[in-house]
Write a protein that holds these residues in place. Structure first.
Motif, PDB file in Angstrom:
ATOM      1  N   GLY A 109      26.127  12.947  -4.258  1.00 24.11           N
ATOM      2  CA  GLY A 109      27.533  12.684  -4.528  1.00 24.11           C
ATOM      3  C   GLY A 109      27.690  12.128  -5.938  1.00 24.11           C
ATOM      4  N   ARG A 110      28.936  11.988  -6.391  1.00 24.15           N
ATOM      5  CA  ARG A 110      29.200  11.550  -7.759  1.00 24.15           C
ATOM      6  C   ARG A 110      28.595  10.172  -8.056  1.00 24.15           C
ATOM      7  NH1 ARG A 110      32.376  12.382 -12.208  1.00 24.15           N
ATOM      8  NH2 ARG A 110      33.159  10.510 -13.222  1.00 24.15           N
ATOM      9  N   ASP A 111      28.798   9.214  -7.136  1.00 21.26           N
ATOM     10  CA  ASP A 111      28.268   7.856  -7.356  1.00 21.26           C
ATOM     11  C   ASP A 111      26.749   7.858  -7.460  1.00 21.26           C
ATOM     12  OD1 ASP A 111      30.781   6.724  -7.338  1.00 21.26           O
ATOM     13  OD2 ASP A 111      30.774   6.383  -5.172  1.00 21.26           O
ATOM     14  N   TRP A 112      26.116   8.636  -6.576  1.00 16.15           N
ATOM     15  CA  TRP A 112      24.644   8.704  -6.574  1.00 16.15           C
ATOM     16  C   TRP A 112      24.130   9.306  -7.884  1.00 16.15           C
ATOM     17  CZ3 TRP A 112      20.937  12.599  -6.847  1.00 16.15           C
ATOM     18  CH2 TRP A 112      19.650  12.235  -6.459  1.00 16.15           C
ATOM     19  N   ILE A 113      24.802  10.371  -8.341  1.00 18.58           N
ATOM     20  CA  ILE A 113      24.392  11.041  -9.580  1.00 18.58           C
ATOM     21  C   ILE A 113      24.580  10.119 -10.787  1.00 18.58           C
ATOM     22  CG2 ILE A 113      24.981  12.934 -11.180  1.00 18.58           C
ATOM     23  CD1 ILE A 113      25.615  14.604  -8.629  1.00 18.58           C
ATOM     24  N   LEU A 114      25.729   9.429 -10.854  1.00 16.93           N
ATOM     25  CA  LEU A 114      25.996   8.519 -11.977  1.00 16.93           C
ATOM     26  C   LEU A 114      24.992   7.375 -12.013  1.00 16.93           C
ATOM     27  CD1 LEU A 114      29.909   8.337 -11.860  1.00 16.93           C
ATOM     28  CD2 LEU A 114      28.512   9.451 -13.615  1.00 16.93           C
ATOM     29  N   GLU A 115      24.643   6.857 -10.817  1.00 14.01           N
ATOM     30  CA  GLU A 115      23.672   5.766 -10.748  1.00 14.01           C
ATOM     31  C   GLU A 115      22.292   6.227 -11.230  1.00 14.01           C
ATOM     32  OE1 GLU A 115      21.442   3.036  -7.396  1.00 14.01           O
ATOM     33  OE2 GLU A 115      23.400   3.885  -6.891  1.00 14.01           O
ATOM     34  N   LYS A 116      21.908   7.453 -10.815  1.00  9.15           N
ATOM     35  CA  LYS A 116      20.610   7.990 -11.220  1.00  9.15           C
ATOM     36  C   LYS A 116      20.570   8.234 -12.732  1.00  9.15           C
ATOM     37  CE  LYS A 116      17.185  11.502 -10.176  1.00  9.15           C
ATOM     38  NZ  LYS A 116      16.765  12.582  -9.268  1.00  9.15           N
ATOM     39  N   LYS A 117      21.670   8.768 -13.286  1.00  5.33           N
ATOM     40  CA  LYS A 117      21.722   9.026 -14.726  1.00  5.33           C
ATOM     41  C   LYS A 117      21.634   7.721 -15.520  1.00  5.33           C
ATOM     42  CE  LYS A 117      24.530  12.324 -16.270  1.00  5.33           C
ATOM     43  NZ  LYS A 117      25.768  13.130 -16.435  1.00  5.33           N
ATOM     44  N   GLU A 118      22.313   6.687 -15.016  1.00  4.18           N
ATOM     45  CA  GLU A 118      22.284   5.391 -15.700  1.00  4.18           C
ATOM     46  C   GLU A 118      20.880   4.798 -15.665  1.00  4.18           C
ATOM     47  OE1 GLU A 118      23.272   2.416 -17.996  1.00  4.18           O
ATOM     48  OE2 GLU A 118      24.631   4.073 -17.512  1.00  4.18           O
ATOM     49  N   ARG A 119      20.181   4.966 -14.527  1.00  2.00           N
ATOM     50  CA  ARG A 119      18.826   4.452 -14.409  1.00  2.00           C
ATOM     51  C   ARG A 119      17.896   5.162 -15.392  1.00  2.00           C
ATOM     52  NH1 ARG A 119      17.916   3.694  -8.708  1.00  2.00           N
ATOM     53  NH2 ARG A 119      17.542   5.907  -8.469  1.00  2.00           N
ATOM     54  N   ARG A 120      18.086   6.456 -15.555  1.00  2.00           N
ATOM     55  CA  ARG A 120      17.243   7.220 -16.490  1.00  2.00           C
ATOM     56  C   ARG A 120      17.549   6.855 -17.945  1.00  2.00           C
ATOM     57  NH1 ARG A 120      15.033  12.791 -14.179  1.00  2.00           N
ATOM     58  NH2 ARG A 120      14.536  12.001 -12.118  1.00  2.00           N
ATOM     59  N   ARG A 121      18.817   6.516 -18.211  1.00  2.00           N
ATOM     60  CA  ARG A 121      19.152   6.071 -19.571  1.00  2.00           C
ATOM     61  C   ARG A 121      18.433   4.762 -19.888  1.00  2.00           C
ATOM     62  NH1 ARG A 121      24.666   7.503 -18.108  1.00  2.00           N
ATOM     63  NH2 ARG A 121      25.178   9.526 -19.031  1.00  2.00           N
ATOM     64  N   ARG A 122      18.389   3.849 -18.885  1.00  2.00           N
ATOM     65  CA  ARG A 122      17.688   2.580 -19.083  1.00  2.00           C
ATOM     66  C   ARG A 122      16.201   2.785 -19.320  1.00  2.00           C
ATOM     67  NH1 ARG A 122      20.860   0.658 -14.627  1.00  2.00           N
ATOM     68  NH2 ARG A 122      19.013   0.705 -13.286  1.00  2.00           N
ATOM     69  N   GLN A 123      15.676   3.876 -18.780  1.00  2.00           N
ATOM     70  CA  GLN A 123      14.258   4.195 -18.989  1.00  2.00           C
ATOM     71  C   GLN A 123      14.019   4.892 -20.324  1.00  2.00           C
ATOM     72  OE1 GLN A 123      13.361   6.599 -15.570  1.00  2.00           O
ATOM     73  NE2 GLN A 123      13.280   4.868 -14.159  1.00  2.00           N
ATOM     74  N   GLY A 124      15.125   5.129 -21.072  1.00  2.00           N
ATOM     75  CA  GLY A 124      14.997   5.753 -22.388  1.00  2.00           C
ATOM     76  C   GLY A 124      14.943   7.266 -22.349  1.00  2.00           C
ATOM     77  N   ARG A 125      15.297   7.860 -21.227  1.00  2.00           N
ATOM     78  CA  ARG A 125      15.227   9.312 -21.119  1.00  2.00           C
ATOM     79  C   ARG A 125      16.495   9.964 -21.670  1.00  2.00           C
ATOM     80  NH1 ARG A 125      12.324  10.815 -15.410  1.00  2.00           N
ATOM     81  NH2 ARG A 125      10.815   9.114 -15.374  1.00  2.00           N
ATOM     82  N   GLU A 126      16.381  11.247 -22.038  1.00  2.00           N
ATOM     83  CA  GLU A 126      17.527  11.998 -22.540  1.00  2.00           C
ATOM     84  C   GLU A 126      18.347  12.479 -21.356  1.00  2.00           C
ATOM     85  OE1 GLU A 126      18.249  15.951 -25.265  1.00  2.00           O
ATOM     86  OE2 GLU A 126      16.462  14.729 -25.666  1.00  2.00           O
TER      87      GLU A 126
END
Length: 264
Positions: free
Chosen positions: A231-248
């Motif tokens: 869902g949208r919330d799950w996807i946004l949370e995952k994207k934010e977590r990957r940004r914190r890890q420095g991923r593109e």
């Protein structure tokens, strides 16, 4: 092949939970960015956690005591190598073989004495000491577990420290009875800084976090059994977590997480 093992591996809810916990375990491993690693999955079962390791580009070996579960893993044609073994008898690998270790929902079973000859402290020590040897220095081992009580946690942690590890327990969402998760985070050969648990911020952050989380629970409750994953919330949370890890990560738009119409 056991029907129960196959049923477990095809349960969409179980797949979702295993994937989420595997993702968190790999995050806690703190592996080098963009570098394939050689990992050990203890209590790998049918390879659900291994699937996530493969998706992330890592190579892995899985160990499990259940032939039925390993048969399902073979049937699913998972990418890792498999080994039938009782972790209480130790890990049969050469020193420094692995760059890290994960284990999802398996470690607590070593606290049970299934046979008259079984001694939980001895089996835990045998497991941890041989695991310590098989890990490269500076690596981590992450265990998601379901402890029955504080005595089990103390027993597990003390045997890990006795075997040479440093580290401790990371608790995600400590104030939630349903979302609370225990991760034993162990360091091999180094003294690392223990990561913070999710949802464990103090003062005002903790209060706002609890309010936000309770709101999520109500929202998911209204979904009447539908999976919140993808869902949208799950996807946004995952994207934010990957940004914190420095991923593109691609930028968020109004189309992020939008359900597409079915094609006929």
């Amino acid at each position: 092949m056991s029907k129960e093992a196959k049923k477990y591996s095809q349960n969409s809810r179980m797949i979702e939970i295993q994937t989420q916990m595997s993702e968190r375990a790999v995050e806690l491993l703190n592996l080098p960015e963009g570098q394939p690693c050689f990992l050990l999955d203890v209590g790998c079962g049918s390879g659900l956690s291994g699937d996530y390791l493969s998706e992330e580009g890592h190579y892995w070996v899985g160990v499990d005591i259940s032939t039925a579960m390993l048969d399902v893993a073979l049937d699913r044609e998972i990418e890792g190598d498999l080994l039938l073994g009782d972790m209480g008898q130790g890990m049969p690998f050469r020193p420094g073989t692995f760059d890290g270790c994960i284990s999802i929902s398996a470690l607590q079973w070593l606290c049970n004495a299934d046979k008259r000859t079984h001694s939980p402290p001895k089996r835990l020590y045998t497991f941890f000491s041989t695991l310590y040897s098989s890990l490269s220095r500076g690596s981590r081992a992450i265990f998601q577990l379901y402890p029955e009580n504080s005595e089990q946690l103390e027993l597990i942690t003390s045997q890990a420290m006795k075997a040479g590890f440093s580290g401790g327990m990371v608790v995600d969402y400590p104030n939630s009875s349903k979302a609370k998760k225990f991760f034993l985070c162990l360091f091999a050969g180094v003294t690392g800084v223990l990561p913070k648990g999710l949802g464990s911020e103090t003062s005002e952050k903790a209060v706002s976090n609890q309010v936000q989380y309770s709101g999520q629970r109500c929202r998911f409750k209204n979904m009447k059994g539908k999976s919140g994953k993808k869902g949208r919330d799950w996807i946004l949370e995952k994207k934010e977590r990957r940004r914190r890890q420095g991923r593109e990560v691609r930028a968020d738009t109004k189309y992020t997480g939008r359900q597409r119409r079915p094609h006929f």
